[in-house]
Enzyme design. Structure first.
Site, PDB file in Angstrom:
ATOM      1  N   GLY A  53       0.840  -1.200   0.000  1.00  0.00           N
ATOM      2  CA  GLY A  53       0.000   0.000   0.000  1.00  0.00           C
ATOM      3  C   GLY A  53       0.867   1.239   0.000  1.00  0.00           C
ATOM      4  O   GLY A  53       1.977   1.240  -0.524  1.00  0.00           O
ATOM      5  N   CYS A  54       0.375   2.289   0.611  1.00  0.00           N
ATOM      6  CA  CYS A  54       1.077   3.565   0.664  1.00  0.00           C
ATOM      7  C   CYS A  54       2.459   3.399   1.292  1.00  0.00           C
ATOM      8  O   CYS A  54       2.581   2.859   2.387  1.00  0.00           O
ATOM      9  CB  CYS A  54       0.248   4.554   1.485  1.00  0.00           C
ATOM     10  N   PHE A  55       3.487   3.878   0.611  1.00  0.00           N
ATOM     11  CA  PHE A  55       4.833   3.700   1.169  1.00  0.00           C
ATOM     12  C   PHE A  55       5.085   4.553   2.398  1.00  0.00           C
ATOM     13  O   PHE A  55       5.976   4.271   3.173  1.00  0.00           O
ATOM     14  CB  PHE A  55       5.944   3.833   0.145  1.00  0.00           C
ATOM     15  N   TRP A  56       4.293   5.594   2.625  1.00  0.00           N
ATOM     16  CA  TRP A  56       4.454   6.369   3.858  1.00  0.00           C
ATOM     17  C   TRP A  56       4.157   5.491   5.060  1.00  0.00           C
ATOM     18  O   TRP A  56       4.850   5.566   6.079  1.00  0.00           O
ATOM     19  CB  TRP A  56       3.545   7.582   3.877  1.00  0.00           C
TER      20      TRP A  56
END
Length: 177
Positions: free
Chosen positions: A11-14
């Site tokens: 998912g979101c790399f953050w």
């Protein structure tokens, strides 16, 4: 023992970066893009979902401290591997669950980790094992994004912070702090 690398898309790399930054034995976490067909993609291109890339993190880890199998097991605690091309409200192939092995041994370990993870989920695990191909670093402003912007960014407050809190609680024994 030399350092090793792992490339994971959850998912979101953050979110994924924030979680793995805390893990004992992980020495570096870099956000980037893998698995696509466009050279040197930008965040905007990847967000449009038509480059084929996933948002990934590339981990540099000390295998004398944490093994690849352990990293993969932690990976399955960072996201929902049953959601095809999405994580929550983040929708598109750039948010897929994927493992990009750096060797045949890592590929075999990835397949075994998927089988282990399936025991924890009622729905089928849709995580793919993909050819590593080129890895492209994300733009500089993505580095340590949650640590820098978490309290000022509504997405981080609503999505990253709760996932990170849950991860820290469930994996406390494996964390640096």
């Amino acid at each position: 023992m030399p350092k090793e690398q792992a490339t994971l898309a959850g998912g979101c790399f953050w979110c994924t970066e924030a979680m793995f930054n805390d893990v004992i034995g992980v020495e570096a976490v870099e956000s980037g893009y893998a698995g696509g067909h466009v050279a040197n993609p930008t965040y905007r291109q990847v967000c449009n979902g038509d480059t084929g890339h996933a948002e990934v993190v590339r981990l540099t880890f000390d295998p004398a401290v944490i093994g690849y199998d352990d990293l993969l097991d932690l990976f399955f605690h960072t996201h929902d591997p049953t959601q095809l091309n999405r994580q929550g409200n983040d929708v598109g192939p750039q948010y897929r669950s994927a493992i990009f092995p750096h060797s045949p041994g890592q590929a075999a370990a990835a397949r075994a980790a998927i089988e282990r993870a399936q025991a924890d989920w009622e729905q089928p695990v849709v995580t793919t094992v993909e050819e590593p191909g080129p890895w492209y670093p994300a733009e500089d402003y993505h580095a340590d994004y949650f640590a820098r912007e978490g309290g000022n960014n509504p997405y981080c407050t609503a999505v990253v912070a709760p996932k990170l809190q849950k991860f820290r609680k469930s994996q406390a024994a494996r964390l640096k702090r």
